[in-house]
Scaffold this motif. Structure first.
Motif, PDB file in Angstrom:
ATOM      1  N   LEU A  86       0.826  -1.205   0.000  1.00 29.94           N
ATOM      2  CA  LEU A  86       0.000   0.000   0.000  1.00 29.94           C
ATOM      3  C   LEU A  86       0.863   1.259   0.000  1.00 29.94           C
ATOM      4  O   LEU A  86       0.573   2.224  -0.725  1.00 29.94           O
ATOM      5  CB  LEU A  86      -0.945  -0.015   1.195  1.00 29.94           C
ATOM      6  N   ASN A  87       1.923   1.263   0.795  1.00 39.03           N
ATOM      7  CA  ASN A  87       2.815   2.427   0.817  1.00 39.03           C
ATOM      8  C   ASN A  87       3.527   2.603  -0.520  1.00 39.03           C
ATOM      9  O   ASN A  87       3.699   3.734  -1.006  1.00 39.03           O
ATOM     10  CB  ASN A  87       3.842   2.287   1.936  1.00 39.03           C
ATOM     11  N   HIS A  88       3.965   1.496  -1.111  1.00 33.05           N
ATOM     12  CA  HIS A  88       4.637   1.592  -2.406  1.00 33.05           C
ATOM     13  C   HIS A  88       3.698   2.176  -3.459  1.00 33.05           C
ATOM     14  O   HIS A  88       4.094   3.060  -4.231  1.00 33.05           O
ATOM     15  CB  HIS A  88       5.118   0.209  -2.853  1.00 33.05           C
ATOM     16  N   HIS A  89       2.472   1.711  -3.491  1.00 29.95           N
ATOM     17  CA  HIS A  89       1.517   2.212  -4.486  1.00 29.95           C
ATOM     18  C   HIS A  89       1.285   3.714  -4.290  1.00 29.95           C
ATOM     19  O   HIS A  89       1.283   4.488  -5.264  1.00 29.95           O
ATOM     20  CB  HIS A  89       0.192   1.453  -4.365  1.00 29.95           C
ATOM     21  N   ARG A  90       1.113   4.143  -3.058  1.00 32.35           N
ATOM     22  CA  ARG A  90       0.863   5.560  -2.782  1.00 32.35           C
ATOM     23  C   ARG A  90       2.059   6.419  -3.195  1.00 32.35           C
ATOM     24  O   ARG A  90       1.900   7.423  -3.909  1.00 32.35           O
ATOM     25  CB  ARG A  90       0.575   5.752  -1.295  1.00 32.35           C
ATOM     26  N   VAL A  91       3.261   6.020  -2.776  1.00 30.98           N
ATOM     27  CA  VAL A  91       4.449   6.815  -3.074  1.00 30.98           C
ATOM     28  C   VAL A  91       4.735   6.818  -4.573  1.00 30.98           C
ATOM     29  O   VAL A  91       5.023   7.865  -5.167  1.00 30.98           O
ATOM     30  CB  VAL A  91       5.660   6.280  -2.286  1.00 30.98           C
ATOM     31  N   ALA A  92       4.640   5.653  -5.203  1.00 34.79           N
ATOM     32  CA  ALA A  92       4.983   5.549  -6.622  1.00 34.79           C
ATOM     33  C   ALA A  92       4.012   6.328  -7.503  1.00 34.79           C
ATOM     34  O   ALA A  92       4.433   6.979  -8.475  1.00 34.79           O
ATOM     35  CB  ALA A  92       5.002   4.080  -7.049  1.00 34.79           C
ATOM     36  N   THR A  93       2.733   6.300  -7.179  1.00 34.13           N
ATOM     37  CA  THR A  93       1.742   6.952  -8.044  1.00 34.13           C
ATOM     38  C   THR A  93       1.547   8.424  -7.727  1.00 34.13           C
ATOM     39  O   THR A  93       1.399   9.249  -8.638  1.00 34.13           O
ATOM     40  CB  THR A  93       0.385   6.229  -7.962  1.00 34.13           C
ATOM     41  N   THR A  94       1.562   8.800  -6.446  1.00 40.35           N
ATOM     42  CA  THR A  94       1.250  10.185  -6.091  1.00 40.35           C
ATOM     43  C   THR A  94       2.476  11.057  -5.912  1.00 40.35           C
ATOM     44  O   THR A  94       2.425  12.258  -6.171  1.00 40.35           O
ATOM     45  CB  THR A  94       0.405  10.236  -4.799  1.00 40.35           C
ATOM     46  N   GLU A  95       3.594  10.483  -5.457  1.00 42.29           N
ATOM     47  CA  GLU A  95       4.784  11.286  -5.211  1.00 42.29           C
ATOM     48  C   GLU A  95       5.800  11.204  -6.341  1.00 42.29           C
ATOM     49  O   GLU A  95       6.527  12.174  -6.596  1.00 42.29           O
ATOM     50  CB  GLU A  95       5.432  10.866  -3.890  1.00 42.29           C
TER      51      GLU A  95
END
Length: 573
Positions: free
Chosen positions: A399-408
């Motif tokens: 979940l953290n990887h998806h958030r960081v990779a897509t939004t940041e």
């Protein structure tokens, strides 16, 4: 360590309790569920069970954030349930290895709750604290394994605390002798209850690389936009051997145990030092070299940067560890666990050749020298899942990887999901399919994580009823290990090192010699027989596509391997 420890001819089976079997209908696996399925493990023939954490935990990282090391997580049951489970295991000849998670605790552990209140509290030094840098910045530029800074601000003391993983997993300070005594005491607690050993979570991170002034170094920039991963900064620290030798003197030497240390970035020299039969602190390590081979840049870029596996790289890595540790230490053998995707999807073919490639990978694993580990569902040939919606996933890393990779970082969401489908930890955590019935026989309620969509066809009931299933191939391999010392003690020698499709080697013990050949493809390559083996006759010991033991192979030079075929041959004089 004795010359032939009890565990050397055993196979270890890992249970992820949350996903194994639910006895009370709440959708979460539990201890009574495990007890109800021990006959499955006995039928498989394994000798040791490794149980992922069952301790009290807020579940930020599914039990690897522990708030009480001497209590059972309520959703898993009670201590009475544990005692019943352990007695049932021992009655079936199964030994139990517990997960020891002592690089860090939960931030909800009473130690940390007290430690964070004041710099003067007696428990403050159980954790790692540092003053802020210029302008209040974290003490170093380290990034945690689950994204973000490895430092979290603590307002009551005006300090940062270190966490190599989630901010809710503060690292313990092993430099503090009082902390180490607490750890020895909790280990004795479980050993006194009858536990047979420990799998030690990221144990080679416990010694941090302190400078003389008490500071820690910044991570170097390895290329633009990328720092050396923080965990690489703390693996194999200067006092690791000292701490583990103290553990052996204080605790392990007083019990007959199996110990395996999870050791990211361990070198072969460290593997020998830590597992040597004379003087090693542990029995074996989980090293990760072979787990990094299908990622671009290995640990530097992280596991999400995908690339195809080059079989020659796998041969080179495994050969180095097999040769170096023979007679000097001991290997652990694994292709999957609760942190890794399913091997049949990763290294095999989970479509047309699912059964054949799952059996081939099992043969490959069990015929190396070392202790094989089977992760739940591996014996069924379970594959990865590919949930379309990120909200169907539960793993904090994913979940953290998806958030960081897509939004940041602005990465293409489709590419991010493709990497999650390939490498996400929830691939291994879908509930164990026991039958084709409702909820796969795992629960009567709503599973905590979605079931694998193929559970109607890939399940334990069906596998055990089919004599040609992946399950029974594992069973036969495990039985062979108990019958033939050459599998346990024989020397490993690689052959055909540069062949791109065939992984082959010999095992030798005294006058006995076996040849193993595994086809890692859907093609039909010819076994290019080395000169030293030319003209030798052989008999089949086991194969995943051939009828039975004893089949004679008169000409190794004419041996053609069918798609995903594995053969184990006894070479004749």
């Amino acid at each position: 360590m004795s010359p032939n420890p009890w565990w050397q001819d055993r196979v270890v089976y890992q249970i992820y309790p949350r996903s194994f079997c639910d006895s009370d209908g709440d959708g979460i696996g539990d201890l009574r569920g495990i007890t109800s399925k021990l006959d499955h493990l006995q039928a498989l023939g394994v000798g040791v069970v490794w149980l992922s954490p069952i301790y009290r935990s807020p579940n930020d990282d599914n039990g690897y954030d522990i708030s009480d090391y001497r209590e059972i997580m309520p959703e898993f049951g009670t201590m009475a349930d544990f005692d019943e489970m352990l007695a049932a295991m021992h009655a079936r000849g199964l030994r139990l290895v517990m997960d020891l998670v002592v690089n860090h605790s939960s931030d909800e552990h009473p130690w940390f709750q007290a430690a964070r209140t004041s710099r003067d509290h007696p428990l403050h030094d159980h954790y790692i604290w540092r003053e802020p840098g210029p302008d209040g910045a974290p003490p170093t530029n380290w990034e945690a394994a689950f994204n973000g800074s490895a430092w979290e601000w603590n307002e009551p003391t005006g300090e940062y605390y270190l966490h190599m993983f989630s901010r809710k997993q503060p690292d313990l300070n092993w430099e503090n002798p009082a902390l180490r005594q607490e750890i020895w005491a909790l280990m004795r607690f479980w050993l006194d209850k009858g536990v047979d050993g420990f799998r030690m979570d990221v144990i080679n991170m416990i010694s941090k690389p302190w400078r003389a002034d008490g500071s820690l170094p910044d991570a170097p920039v390895v290329r633009e936009g990328f720092l050396q991963p923080a965990f690489a900064m703390v693996c194999n620290g200067p006092r690791l051997g000292e701490f583990l030798q103290e553990m052996r003197r204080e605790v392990l030497d007083h019990h007959d145990t199996l110990t395996v240390g999870e050791a990211p970035l361990a070198t072969i020299a460290q593997g020998i030092e830590l597992t040597h039969a004379r003087g090693g602190a542990l029995d074996m390590l989980f090293q990760f070299e072979h787990m990094d081979l299908d990622s671009v840049g290995g640990h530097v870029n992280g596991k999400w940067a995908l690339k195809p596996l080059d079989l020659r790289d796998l041969k080179q890595t495994m050969n180095r560890w097999q040769q170096a540790l023979h007679g000097q230490g001991w290997n652990s053998l694994y292709l999957s666990n609760h942190d890794q995707p399913r091997p049949v999807s990763r290294f095999g073919d989970d479509g047309r050749w699912r059964v054949e490639s799952a059996k081939m990978l099992a043969t490959w694993l069990h015929l190396h020298q070392g202790t094989p580990y089977v992760y739940q569902g591996e014996e069924l040939g379970m594959g990865n899942v590919a949930f379309d919606d990120i909200h169907d996933y539960r793993d904090i890393e994913t979940l953290n990887h998806h958030r960081v990779a897509t939004t940041e970082r602005g990465q293409d969401p489709a590419e991010v999901m493709a990497s999650i489908h390939a490498k996400g930890r929830d691939n291994a955590r879908t509930p164990m399919p026991w039958s084709a019935g409702p909820k796969a026989g795992f629960t009567t309620g709503e599973p905590w994580l979605r079931l694998h969509p193929d559970h109607d066809s890939v399940n334990a009931q069906r596998a055990r009823a089919d004599p040609d299933s992946v399950f029974h191939h594992y069973r036969r391999l495990i039985e062979l290990r108990r019958q033939h010392p050459i599998i346990v003690h024989g020397r490993f020698d690689l052959v055909l090192a540069e062949h791109p499709l065939i992984y082959a080697w010999t095992r030798t013990l005294g006058d006995e010699r076996w040849l193993v050949a595994c086809n890692f493809s859907g093609d039909t390559p010819v076994f290019e027989c080395p000169a030293e083996l030319a003209g030798r006759e052989a008999r089949l010991v086991i194969g995943n596509l051939r009828a039975g033991a004893g089949e004679r192979v008169d000409d190794l030079q004419a041996l053609v391997l069918r798609p995903w075929e594995a053969v184990v041959l006894r070479l004749l004089d």
